[in-house]
Write a protein that holds these residues in place. Structure first.
Motif, PDB file in Angstrom:
ATOM      1  N   SER A  33      73.713  17.103  -5.381  1.00  0.00           N
ATOM      2  CA  SER A  33      73.891  16.155  -4.025  1.00  0.00           C
ATOM      3  C   SER A  33      73.798  14.586  -4.922  1.00  0.00           C
ATOM      4  O   SER A  33      74.675  14.533  -3.359  1.00  0.00           O
ATOM      5  CB  SER A  33      72.553  16.093  -3.266  1.00  0.00           C
ATOM      6  N   THR A  34      74.117  14.086  -5.328  1.00  0.00           N
ATOM      7  CA  THR A  34      74.121  12.351  -5.805  1.00  0.00           C
ATOM      8  C   THR A  34      75.469  12.526  -5.767  1.00  0.00           C
ATOM      9  O   THR A  34      76.181  11.401  -5.119  1.00  0.00           O
ATOM     10  CB  THR A  34      73.778  12.346  -6.864  1.00  0.00           C
ATOM     11  N   GLU A  37      76.823  12.770  -2.282  1.00  0.00           N
ATOM     12  CA  GLU A  37      76.374  11.774  -0.942  1.00  0.00           C
ATOM     13  C   GLU A  37      77.235  10.717  -1.848  1.00  0.00           C
ATOM     14  O   GLU A  37      77.347   9.893  -1.143  1.00  0.00           O
ATOM     15  CB  GLU A  37      75.161  11.565  -1.974  1.00  0.00           C
ATOM     16  N   GLN A  67      72.993   7.827   1.385  1.00  0.00           N
ATOM     17  CA  GLN A  67      71.957   8.684   1.004  1.00  0.00           C
ATOM     18  C   GLN A  67      70.761   9.211   1.988  1.00  0.00           C
ATOM     19  O   GLN A  67      70.872  10.802   2.043  1.00  0.00           O
ATOM     20  CB  GLN A  67      71.655   8.607  -0.312  1.00  0.00           C
ATOM     21  N   ARG A  68      70.062   8.148   2.857  1.00  0.00           N
ATOM     22  CA  ARG A  68      68.826   8.537   3.660  1.00  0.00           C
ATOM     23  C   ARG A  68      69.823   8.722   5.105  1.00  0.00           C
ATOM     24  O   ARG A  68      69.182   9.070   6.227  1.00  0.00           O
ATOM     25  CB  ARG A  68      67.717   7.265   3.591  1.00  0.00           C
TER      26      ARG A  68
END
Length: 87
Positions: A33-34, A37, A67-68
């Motif tokens: 996921s990193t 993103e 990221q958010r």
């Protein structure tokens, strides 16, 4: 820098050196996921990329913000998001 890393990874994907973000994550020792993103940063409008590279992005526009928050792929919508930072 996250932006340059994202473009490097996109280059690896484009040239076929890796098959997926998951493969990059395994190679880099990161969570998939990193990688995904950060790859979203390659979709930024060029003027926004230039502002980030010049250190002229809004103060609250950070990697954590990206990221958010969902990132529109449409460049005009991205400019609208950027304008709200300055409001």
């Amino acid at each position: 820098m996250a932006l340059t890393r994202a473009f490097y990874w996109q280059h690896l994907l484009d040239e076929g050196s890796v098959d997926s973000g998951s493969e990059i994550a395994r190679r880099e020792g990161l969570h998939h996921s990193t990688v995904n993103e950060l790859l979203r940063l390659t979709l930024l409008e060029p003027a926004i990329i230039q502002a980030i590279l010049a250190g002229k992005q809004p103060r609250c526009m950070s990697l954590l913000w990206f990221q958010r928050n969902p990132l529109p792929t449409d460049w005009a919508a991205q400019r609208d998001v950027l304008a709200r930072f300055d409001a």
